[in-house]
Design an enzyme around this catalytic site. Structure first.
Site, PDB file in Angstrom:
ATOM      1  CE1 TYR A  34      -4.056  -1.513  -0.357  1.00 50.32           C
ATOM      2  CE2 TYR A  34      -3.605  -2.675   1.683  1.00 50.32           C
ATOM      3  CZ  TYR A  34      -4.382  -2.496   0.556  1.00 50.32           C
ATOM      4  OH  TYR A  34      -5.470  -3.283   0.342  1.00 50.32           O
TER       5      TYR A  34
ATOM      6  CD  GLU B  85       0.544 -30.328   6.969  1.00 51.08           C
ATOM      7  OE1 GLU B  85       0.906 -31.511   7.029  1.00 51.08           O
ATOM      8  OE2 GLU B  85      -0.068 -29.849   5.999  1.00 51.08           O
TER       9      GLU B  85
ATOM     10  CG  ASP C 275      -2.204 -33.766   6.733  1.00 53.74           C
ATOM     11  OD1 ASP C 275      -2.395 -34.125   7.903  1.00 53.74           O
ATOM     12  OD2 ASP C 275      -2.864 -32.882   6.168  1.00 53.74           O
TER      13      ASP C 275
END
Lengths: 368, 720
Positions: free
Chosen positions: A101, A197, A249
């Protein structure tokens, strides 16, 4: 906010001003102003087997001003350098979004914006980090607080003592900048670090006070761990000599998260030096676990085309060439299924805390 | 065709229908046939069909007898037929009817003028008429008075009633000659429509010359007989020396936009730049369309039918009507492209004697002759009977009526379909014109938020279609022209086009078909039938236009990208210098750095070469034939010469819109050096025009004083 020590601050500022000097010198010599930026892609990283980390190669990319394809990028780079320098002078830290910005405006006499989206400014910041060899923290740019920690650990943050054993279930939110100047490790009695995770599994472990029973520090990065989490894990590993175990996972993305923690990422290869933990261990979920722990086939998820393509890519990475890893990934591919950590709840809500992890740790069933 | 004569038709008086070849006449004959085959009633047995056996007596009594049925059989007049089927002639709804009436009157006026070799000056006036109460605003009005006045040859007194109040009466049907009208139906049908909807007769004033008196007629059509009724006739004084004025009052609706009278007039002017037209709109505006091309199209010649273009029935009729005594003579004299030798060959092929009497050939023999004609190789029909508009005139028309950046025109060589010669011409106008382009960037610099984009307008191209110089307004999608435009792959030429849609962009595609017989899909002449030969020619013409447009667009794009290149560097230099200045703590000599960078940028972007591409120096046009390129700096190419009219003609256009005058001035600058002579000059030098190229602008002044010959000689030299 940023209590920087004068030395680095001045050095970084000088480096940033160097960008302007490049332009001025080139203009005086009637040459095309050009910045040399190290290439951040797979083609320009090397796996240092000796150190066990990914290192950046020497490939450089010339960013020339008077080249139609690069002119805008060049202009953007100078603008970002200016904004970063402003931060240095004002001694403030900021986020990448605020940089976007700050540097966005419509170019005079046109309808063109300097930046159209943050996707354009983020890589420019990384370009500057790399080419100036300045860490993001040194540039006073912070990422979102993206992780949590709980366990027998006492930290000092901005002068406040933070006892991570007394923060309830929520733990301490890991700031993006955890350099010793900003965050000091006061006391640590844990025996190992467990990097999870997903936030859900971290919550499960935290709620069950797993860390108390096994005397460990629980860390999560909510997916791909941000720099703060990785750096904190590395500091605990380095300063307190704690082994780091990674629990992810059982899918290609999980493997990659582990590899990022262990060897570093391709994109930020230049930071592997201080972020990677070559001795980190892969605790699970491995593709052999469903069988070992008797998970039914129906809690698996079919690998989609993207998963398969990603897994094949992993097979080719130099840091996945160990025999056990090749076998691991190929076993997942041949089964055609992936498993989430959450799938363990199929057996029991506390299966992870009470059965899976204790057995894993007891059997030292991890991969290197 | 001849059979019905012999068949006994006692219940029906045979009448000669008004026109032997008219379609309704054929229809009434078919009705006669139908009655013959209808099941016979018992009572009628002895009287009518004596050969038939009577059915058993037990059969229930029939309600209608054959005699009664026979008594009901009647002739149908063409007028009655079209009263009921007025949609066939383009009077389906009030809006379309108004247009059709104007169109028929204007077409007739232009045909008459051109045939008489007079440069047409036409005045069209459409005014709303009060229907009982107060005069409604034009958009609400349901009745209009249409007045069309021309400066044509006028009509002799005796011919006025049948021309305006008898369907299928005219000079154009029986000949093979290119003209706007074909059937002799239009203007009388318009009059009939007016009579039907408002009850008002058609008023005609006509005068054949200064010495002749002007005649005023009020005529109506007797729809039963298809004969004119004269309600009033008198000699009057009329201010015009020569010409015709027709006034009719019709039910209609005036609405601007697509398929409006205004659009028709504008399109007419594009294809007929030799016409001077004044249009008084229903809203009280006066639109002047000055003549921009001071040459009549060469008069088309009448030709004899080509053997490939006739059908068996037509052949039979010709055999009957011929003045020749021998078959070979008939063939050689009544057909085009049949030499006497070829005629004898054909007789031989057909197994007929060349000395046979044409009248004796019917049945089998006629069929054999027809087959022989079709199988013999015969030269294509002559094409000098056609009068195409011409590339220059099309360019003139497009340039005057449509604002754009690029214009081009292509005339194809003549081709033949079904034995009828035809010519396809195509034109193209692209862009919005420099005035519009100059306006738009004014409002652009609004800074854009994330996710926003510069809006792109997806305007589709406009196709304007013509047949024998008459604009075709309705049924676009049924027309071969429209289909050919769709089928052209405009993308090849740098114009975007979605699948099976018109190309998109600010573009007008002009296609004209000139032929002795344009195959329309209906009597209202709205769409051209899709013959392969016609379609192919249109496609070829469009492709040529497309190629030229592509070359123009490519050049412009190249220039723009160079410009953009330079431009982005200029923009970014500001940004980079400002940022560097801030980095250096505001102590930088910014002006110096800026200049240094700009110098490098200029060197990097090719410097003067870019200037040339951008047309900032003397570039000249790109060797595109028959094209005009309009840039903010000026106009390049075959800009129409808009010199003033010869002094003996009426005054030059007055009261043209302001911008048109401006344009005229601009054009005059280019036009003058080419030749100081009058408008005839442009025509005579037609042959040189392809080579002629406009001279670079700065030289105009030096050349203006030199004789025309000198500049013409030097013209072809700048070839790239």
């Amino acid at each position: 906010m940023a209590r920087s020590n004068g030395k680095t601050s001045g050095a970084v500022e000088k480096k940033l001003i160097g960008v302007a000097d490049t332009v001025i010198t080139a203009a005086q010599q009637r040459k095309d102003p050009t910045l040399a930026i190290p290439i951040r892609s797979l083609s320009n990283v090397k796996f240092n087997e000796h150190k066990g980390i990914i290192e950046m190669g020497k490939g450089m990319q010339a960013r020339a001003f008077f080249n139609v394809g690069m002119a805008k990028k060049f202009m953007q780079t100078v603008l970002v350098a200016d904004a970063l320098c402003e931060l240095q002078r004002a001694d403030l830290t900021t986020s990448v979004r605020e940089i976007y910005y700050r540097t966005k405006h419509t170019i005079k006499n046109s309808h063109e914006n300097t930046f159209d989206s943050q996707d354009e400014s983020d890589p420019v910041i990384e370009d500057l980090e790399v080419s100036l060899a300045a860490l993001r923290e040194e540039l006073h740019v912070r990422a979102e607080n993206g992780g949590s920690v709980v366990g027998p650990l006492v930290l000092v943050d901005d002068g406040d003592r933070v006892d991570c054993a007394r923060l309830g279930k929520g733990g301490y939110s890991v700031p993006s900048i955890v350099e010793p100047e900003f965050l000091q490790i006061k006391k640590c009695t844990a025996e190992f670090v467990l990097l999870v995770e997903k936030g859900t599994q971290w919550n499960r472990l935290s709620e069950d006070k797993f860390w108390r029973r096994y005397n460990c520090i629980l860390l999560t990065g909510n997916g791909q761990p941000p720099r703060g989490v990785r750096r904190l894990a590395r500091r605990l590993h380095e300063e307190k000599r704690l082994p780091v175990y990674v629990l992810v996972d059982n899918d290609p993305w999980g493997y990659y998260i582990y590899s990022v923690v262990k060897q570093g990422s391709i994109n930020l290869a230049f930071e592997s030096q201080r972020m990677a933990i070559p001795k980190a261990k892969f605790l699970g979920l491995s593709s052999g676990d469903p069988e070992t722990y008797g998970l039914p086939r129906n809690v698996g998820i079919k690998l989609n085309d993207k998963d398969i393509a990603r897994a094949r890519e992993l097979l080719n990475y130099p840091w996945f060439q160990k025999k056990n890893w090749q076998e691991e990934i190929k076993r997942m591919l041949s089964s055609g299924l992936k498993y989430e950590l959450d799938a363990l709840a199929n057996k029991d809500f506390q299966y992870l805390t009470k059965k899976y992890l204790p057995r894993k740790l007891k059997e030292k069933d991890w991969m290197d | 065709m001849r059979e019905p004569k012999k068949a006994p038709l006692p219940t029906r008086g045979r009448k000669v229908s008004p026109s032997k070849t008219s379609p309704p006449a054929t229809k009434s004959k078919q009705k006669g046939k139908a009655s013959k085959t209808s099941p016979p009633a018992p009572e009628a047995k002895q009287k009518v069909n004596s050969s038939e056996t009577s059915p058993p007596a037990t059969e229930p009594k029939q309600a209608v007898t054959a005699v009664e049925m026979g008594a009901r059989q009647r002739d149908i007049s063409v007028s009655e037929f079209f009263t009921k089927n007025r949609h066939l002639l383009g009077f389906d709804n009030p809006r379309k009817a108004l247009l059709t009436c104007v169109k028929e009157a204007v077409d007739n006026a232009l045909d008459a003028c051109e045939e008489a070799g007079i440069l047409p000056e036409v005045v069209v006036k459409v005014e709303p008429v009060a229907n009982g109460e107060a005069l409604p605003p034009p958009s609400q009005a349901s009745r209009f008075r249409i007045t069309v006045t021309d400066n044509g040859p006028g009509i002799i007194r005796q011919q006025i009633p049948p021309i305006f109040a008898k369907l299928l009466y005219g000079s154009k049907f029986h000949r093979l000659r290119m003209s706007r009208g074909q059937q002799g139906m239009g203007i009388s049908a318009a009059g009939m429509y007016g009579q039907l909807t408002t009850g008002k007769p058609v008023q005609i004033i006509s005068r054949t010359g200064a010495k002749a008196p002007a005649h005023y007629f009020e005529v109506q059509i007797d729809t039963k007989k298809n004969e004119p009724q004269i309600l009033e006739k008198k000699q009057i004084t009329w201010e015009s020396q020569r010409g015709t004025q027709v006034t009719m009052e019709v039910e209609g609706r005036y609405q601007k936009g697509r398929a409006s009278v205004d659009e028709y007039i504008e399109q007419t002017i594009i294809a007929n730049p030799h016409v001077k037209l004044t249009y008084f709109t229903p809203e009280g505006e006066t639109k002047e369309y000055p003549r921009t091309y001071h040459e009549l199209p060469p008069p088309p010649r009448e030709i004899k039918p080509h053997p490939y273009g006739i059908e068996l029935g037509m052949l039979l009729k010709m055999l009957q009507d011929t003045k020749s005594h021998w078959l070979s003579g008939f063939l050689a004299s009544d057909f085009s492209r049949l030499s006497s030798r070829l005629a004898e060959d054909i007789c031989k092929t057909a197994g007929l004697s060349p000395r046979a009497r044409p009248r004796d050939i019917h049945g089998q023999d006629a069929e054999a002759l027809y087959k022989a004609l079709q199988s013999t190789k015969i030269m294509a029909p002559p094409t000098n009977c056609l009068s195409p508009i011409g590339e220059k005139a099309i360019l003139t028309g497009l340039y005057r009526q449509i604002k754009g950046d690029f214009y081009t025109a292509v005339s194809r060589p003549p081709a033949v379909y079904r034995g009828n010669p035809f010519v396809i011409e195509a034109g193209l106008a692209y862009g919005r014109g420099p005035e519009v382009a100059a306006e738009t960037p004014e409002k652009k610099p609004v800074s854009l938020a994330e996710g926003e984009q510069q809006e792109d307008d997806h305007e589709l191209a406009r196709v304007i279609r013509y047949a024998n110089r008459v604009p075709l307004i309705h049924q676009q999608s049924a027309c071969a022209i429209y289909k050919a435009v769709l089928d052209t792959t405009w993308r090849t030429y740098g114009v975007s086009q979605s699948k099976s849609a018109l190309p998109s962009g600010p573009m007008v595609v002009f296609v004209h078909m000139a032929s002795v017989w344009v195959p329309f899909t209906s009597e209202s002449k709205e769409a051209i039938a899709d013959y392969d030969e016609i379609r192919k020619e249109i496609t070829l013409a469009l492709r040529e236009c497309g190629r030229r447009l592509g070359a123009f667009l490519k050049r412009r794009e190249r220039a723009q990208s160079e410009f953009h290149r330079r431009n982005i560097f200029d923009l970014y230099i500001e940004e980079v210098v400002d940022a560097c200045n801030r980095l250096k703590g505001g102590k930088l000599p910014t002006q110096k750095l800026k200049e240094q960078l700009q110098k490098i940028a200029l060197k990097r972007t090719g410097g003067e070469k870019t200037d040339e591409v951008l047309g900032k120096t003397d570039g000249g046009p790109e060797g595109l034939p028959h094209s005009i390129i309009v840039t903010p700096e000026g106009v390049e190419g075959e800009v129409p010469a808009l010199s003033s009219e010869p002094s003996n003609q009426t005054a030059p256009p007055a009261g043209t819109p302001e911008e048109e005058q401006e344009e005229e001035e601009k054009v005059e600058k280019h036009a003058r050096p080419k030749g100081q002579a009058g408008p005839e000059d442009t025509g005579r030098r037609k042959g040189v025009r392809a080579k002629r190229r406009p001279r670079p602008k700065p030289r105009h002044k030096t050349h203006a004083g030199k004789p025309a010959g000198a500049s013409a000689k030097r013209a072809p030299r700048r070839k790239r």
